[in-house]
Design a protein around this motif. Structure first.
Motif, short mmCIF file in Angstrom:
data_model
loop_
_atom_site.label_atom_id
_atom_site.label_comp_id
_atom_site.label_asym_id
_atom_site.label_seq_id
_atom_site.Cartn_x
_atom_site.Cartn_y
_atom_site.Cartn_z
N ALA A 23 -5.80 17.85 39.64
CA ALA A 23 -4.57 18.63 39.45
C ALA A 23 -4.19 18.72 37.98
O ALA A 23 -3.76 19.77 37.50
N GLY A 24 -4.35 17.62 37.24
CA GLY A 24 -4.04 17.63 35.80
C GLY A 24 -4.95 18.57 35.04
O GLY A 24 -4.51 19.27 34.12
N TRP A 25 -6.23 18.59 35.40
CA TRP A 25 -7.19 19.49 34.74
C TRP A 25 -6.85 20.96 35.02
O TRP A 25 -6.81 21.78 34.11
N ILE A 26 -6.57 21.28 36.29
CA ILE A 26 -6.23 22.66 36.64
C ILE A 26 -4.91 23.07 35.99
O ILE A 26 -4.78 24.18 35.47
N ASN A 42 -5.87 14.16 31.29
CA ASN A 42 -5.74 14.99 32.49
C ASN A 42 -5.37 14.15 33.70
O ASN A 42 -4.52 14.54 34.51
N VAL A 43 -6.01 12.98 33.85
CA VAL A 43 -5.70 12.09 34.97
C VAL A 43 -4.27 11.58 34.85
O VAL A 43 -3.52 11.56 35.82
N VAL A 44 -3.88 11.17 33.64
CA VAL A 44 -2.52 10.66 33.43
C VAL A 44 -1.48 11.74 33.76
O VAL A 44 -0.51 11.46 34.48
N VAL A 45 -1.69 12.94 33.26
CA VAL A 45 -0.77 14.05 33.55
C VAL A 45 -0.73 14.33 35.04
O VAL A 45 0.33 14.55 35.62
N GLY A 46 -1.88 14.31 35.68
CA GLY A 46 -1.94 14.58 37.12
C GLY A 46 -1.24 13.53 37.96
O GLY A 46 -0.53 13.85 38.92
N LEU A 73 -1.32 19.87 46.11
CA LEU A 73 -0.36 20.91 45.73
C LEU A 73 0.86 20.31 45.05
O LEU A 73 1.36 20.85 44.07
N THR A 74 1.32 19.17 45.55
CA THR A 74 2.45 18.48 44.94
C THR A 74 2.11 18.04 43.52
O THR A 74 2.90 18.21 42.59
N ALA A 75 0.91 17.46 43.33
CA ALA A 75 0.48 17.01 42.01
C ALA A 75 0.31 18.19 41.07
O ALA A 75 0.66 18.11 39.88
#
Length: 91
Positions: A23-26, A42-46, A73-75
């Motif tokens: 989710a963070g990457w997208i 990206n993982v941290v943001v997600g 979807l929530t992430a």
């Protein structure tokens, strides 16, 4: 007053890391910040986005019963919101 749902789902910590990374990457692709972020960010943001999105959606939906797709979807929603706020603060 309506009772708020819990912000966690049944996917577990490994699920949050996997879903959060995706989710963070997208979200970083969508918000145009992918060039500045690596896989760890990206993982941290997600993951933070998953908790942020879970908190916000818990007022309207039963987030505790959500599975992998609802958690993704929530992430994704939470990650986009988080990146939007960070971009606004950095300007």
């Amino acid at each position: 007053m309506a009772e708020r749902s819990t912000t966690t789902t049944s996917v577990g910590i490994i699920g949050y890391i996997i879903i959060g990374g995706l989710a963070g990457w997208i979200a970083s692709k969508f918000m145009g910040t992918d060039a500045q972020m690596g896989i760890v960010l990206n993982v941290v943001v997600g993951v933070i986005g998953a908790f942020l999105g879970g908190f916000l959606l818990s007022f309207a939906f039963d987030t505790a019963s959500g599975g992998w797709f609802f958690t993704f979807l929530t992430a994704l929603i939470g990650s986009v919101i988080l990146l939007f706020i960070v971009k606004r603060l950095r300007k």
